[in-house]
Design an enzyme around this catalytic site. Structure first.
Site, PDB file in Angstrom:
ATOM      1  N   ILE A 148      20.182 -16.439 -26.217  1.00 48.04           N
ATOM      2  CA  ILE A 148      19.982 -15.740 -27.487  1.00 48.04           C
ATOM      3  C   ILE A 148      19.931 -14.233 -27.286  1.00 48.04           C
ATOM      4  O   ILE A 148      20.545 -13.468 -28.042  1.00 48.04           O
ATOM      5  CB  ILE A 148      18.704 -16.245 -28.175  1.00 48.04           C
ATOM      6  CG1 ILE A 148      18.889 -17.700 -28.635  1.00 48.04           C
ATOM      7  CG2 ILE A 148      18.345 -15.360 -29.375  1.00 48.04           C
ATOM      8  CD1 ILE A 148      17.623 -18.342 -29.164  1.00 48.04           C
ATOM      9  N   ASP A 188      10.325  -7.178 -14.599  1.00 48.93           N
ATOM     10  CA  ASP A 188       9.544  -8.279 -15.148  1.00 48.93           C
ATOM     11  C   ASP A 188       8.580  -7.695 -16.173  1.00 48.93           C
ATOM     12  O   ASP A 188       7.622  -7.003 -15.818  1.00 48.93           O
ATOM     13  CB  ASP A 188       8.777  -8.987 -14.032  1.00 48.93           C
ATOM     14  CG  ASP A 188       8.058 -10.243 -14.518  1.00 48.93           C
ATOM     15  OD1 ASP A 188       7.922 -10.418 -15.743  1.00 48.93           O
ATOM     16  OD2 ASP A 188       7.624 -11.041 -13.670  1.00 48.93           O
ATOM     17  N   ARG A 229       4.072  -1.457 -29.854  1.00 43.76           N
ATOM     18  CA  ARG A 229       3.146  -0.318 -29.850  1.00 43.76           C
ATOM     19  C   ARG A 229       3.809   0.939 -29.299  1.00 43.76           C
ATOM     20  O   ARG A 229       3.535   2.057 -29.753  1.00 43.76           O
ATOM     21  CB  ARG A 229       1.916  -0.678 -29.022  1.00 43.76           C
ATOM     22  CG  ARG A 229       0.819   0.373 -28.987  1.00 43.76           C
ATOM     23  CD  ARG A 229      -0.359  -0.125 -28.175  1.00 43.76           C
ATOM     24  NE  ARG A 229      -1.447   0.855 -28.180  1.00 43.76           N
ATOM     25  CZ  ARG A 229      -1.557   1.858 -27.310  1.00 43.76           C
ATOM     26  NH1 ARG A 229      -0.637   2.002 -26.362  1.00 43.76           N
ATOM     27  NH2 ARG A 229      -2.572   2.700 -27.378  1.00 43.76           N
ATOM     28  N   SER A 248      10.912 -15.851 -32.488  1.00 42.07           N
ATOM     29  CA  SER A 248       9.862 -16.852 -32.402  1.00 42.07           C
ATOM     30  C   SER A 248      10.500 -18.219 -32.187  1.00 42.07           C
ATOM     31  O   SER A 248      11.430 -18.353 -31.383  1.00 42.07           O
ATOM     32  CB  SER A 248       9.008 -16.806 -33.675  1.00 42.07           C
ATOM     33  OG  SER A 248       7.926 -17.708 -33.611  1.00 42.07           O
ATOM     34  N   TYR A 274       2.928 -23.037 -25.754  1.00 39.33           N
ATOM     35  CA  TYR A 274       4.119 -22.403 -26.329  1.00 39.33           C
ATOM     36  C   TYR A 274       4.001 -22.226 -27.832  1.00 39.33           C
ATOM     37  O   TYR A 274       4.160 -21.111 -28.357  1.00 39.33           O
ATOM     38  CB  TYR A 274       5.355 -23.243 -25.995  1.00 39.33           C
ATOM     39  CG  TYR A 274       6.643 -22.678 -26.555  1.00 39.33           C
ATOM     40  CD1 TYR A 274       7.234 -21.557 -25.990  1.00 39.33           C
ATOM     41  CD2 TYR A 274       7.271 -23.264 -27.649  1.00 39.33           C
ATOM     42  CE1 TYR A 274       8.417 -21.036 -26.494  1.00 39.33           C
ATOM     43  CE2 TYR A 274       8.459 -22.757 -28.162  1.00 39.33           C
ATOM     44  CZ  TYR A 274       9.021 -21.640 -27.574  1.00 39.33           C
ATOM     45  OH  TYR A 274      10.179 -21.120 -28.087  1.00 39.33           O
ATOM     46  N   LYS A 320       3.640 -18.669 -30.016  1.00 37.95           N
ATOM     47  CA  LYS A 320       4.674 -18.307 -30.985  1.00 37.95           C
ATOM     48  C   LYS A 320       4.087 -18.200 -32.392  1.00 37.95           C
ATOM     49  O   LYS A 320       4.528 -17.367 -33.202  1.00 37.95           O
ATOM     50  CB  LYS A 320       5.808 -19.334 -30.956  1.00 37.95           C
ATOM     51  CG  LYS A 320       6.670 -19.257 -29.705  1.00 37.95           C
ATOM     52  CD  LYS A 320       7.407 -17.925 -29.594  1.00 37.95           C
ATOM     53  CE  LYS A 320       8.455 -17.937 -28.498  1.00 37.95           C
ATOM     54  NZ  LYS A 320       9.207 -16.663 -28.435  1.00 37.95           N
ATOM     55  N   VAL A 364      18.692 -24.597 -30.391  1.00 37.99           N
ATOM     56  CA  VAL A 364      19.818 -23.742 -30.034  1.00 37.99           C
ATOM     57  C   VAL A 364      20.406 -24.215 -28.705  1.00 37.99           C
ATOM     58  O   VAL A 364      19.674 -24.548 -27.768  1.00 37.99           O
ATOM     59  CB  VAL A 364      19.395 -22.266 -29.918  1.00 37.99           C
ATOM     60  CG1 VAL A 364      20.592 -21.382 -29.564  1.00 37.99           C
ATOM     61  CG2 VAL A 364      18.750 -21.792 -31.219  1.00 37.99           C
TER      62      VAL A 364
END
Length: 275
Positions: free
Chosen positions: A21, A66, A126, A144, A158, A162, A191
């Site tokens: 994605i 990372d 932020r 999400s 998970y 989310k 997906v």
């Protein structure tokens, strides 16, 4: 700016851009004219995505890091803005898919999920929001999951992280949209990516799933809305096929993955409807 390149002159930062994605979104934004900073851990994969994005004639930055590490989110934004200019579009796609029941979730796995799925989007947001607010323009797009809209056994942490990301998205949008800065959470259903469950294992034809390009198309549509338009802040994106619906397959997949006792399990949506 032109009709074919509506994001020309804009700068996007895509976190989690090395595949699936995130890679699809980065390329769609570049095709629309945006310069793109790509951030991910996997250098070889990120290099390939950078080449595909650069082919659209835009400036790019491939930043290998990372994001879960201390101070990396701020450093990634600093590097993007030094190379390309102020970030106009932030896409938070980096995520960790930890699942399992609460009683069998290790504290370190819980902390890792919250760090990458919630803390990192907060820290990146932020870092870019003050500039967006000052310029009177910006988008924060959080990727999400439809799992955030469901309550399933064996889905923590998970789905919990989310769900919290959805709340963060709505809060950012509420606090900033009057200044021209908007936030939206895209909640994809199933997906077709390397990290997703195999449709064949659940008896679902692969061509009934969404593709990363489908999600990228939705993101591009969102960030090209006129300044007078507010969408979301939470947008589910689901396959049409009944057999490919998350609600029909997710708990089966979670059980298959972890081999937990399947007796007594159930799946409900957040309004309490048992499935």
């Amino acid at each position: 700016m032109s009709a074919s390149r509506p994001l020309e002159g804009k700068v996007a930062l895509v976190a989690g851009a090395s595949s699936g994605i995130g890679a699809g979104i980065a390329e769609a934004l570049a095709a629309a004219g945006a310069d793109v900073a790509l951030v991910a851990r996997r250098e070889a994969e990120l290099t390939k995505v950078d080449a595909a994005v650069s082919a659209h004639g835009v400036r790019t930055l491939a930043y290998v890091a990372d994001l879960a590490d201390e101070n990396v989110p701020q450093r990634a934004v600093d590097a993007a803005e030094a190379a390309l200019g102020p970030v106009d579009i932030l896409v938070n796609n980096a995520a960790l898919a930890r699942t399992g029941p609460i009683h069998d979730t290790a504290p370190r796995h819980w902390a890792q999920a919250f760090r990458l799925n919630l803390d990192v989007p907060f820290l990146l947001s932020r870092a870019v929001l003050p500039g967006m607010r000052e310029r009177g323009y910006g988008w924060v797009v959080n990727i999400s999951s439809e799992g955030s809209l469901l309550q399933a056994e064996w889905s923590a942490p998970y789905s919990i992280t989310k769900r919290a990301l959805n709340a963060l998205t709505a809060q950012i949008d509420l606090e900033n949209r009057h200044l021209g800065v908007r936030a939206v959470g895209i909640c994809p259903g199933w997906v077709r990516t390397d990290l997703a469950q195999s449709p064949a294992s659940l008896g679902v034809p692969e061509d009934e799933l969404l593709s990363p390009a489908d999600i990228a198309d939705v993101v591009l549509w969102v960030v090209t809305r006129p300044s007078t338009v507010s969408v979301g802040p939470i947008i589910p994106v689901r396959p049409v096929s009944k057999s490919a619906q998350t609600v029909a397959n997710w708990e089966l997949y979670l059980r298959e993955m972890r081999s937990y006792d399947t007796s007594g399990g159930h799946l409900i949506d957040l309004y309490g409807e048992t499935r």
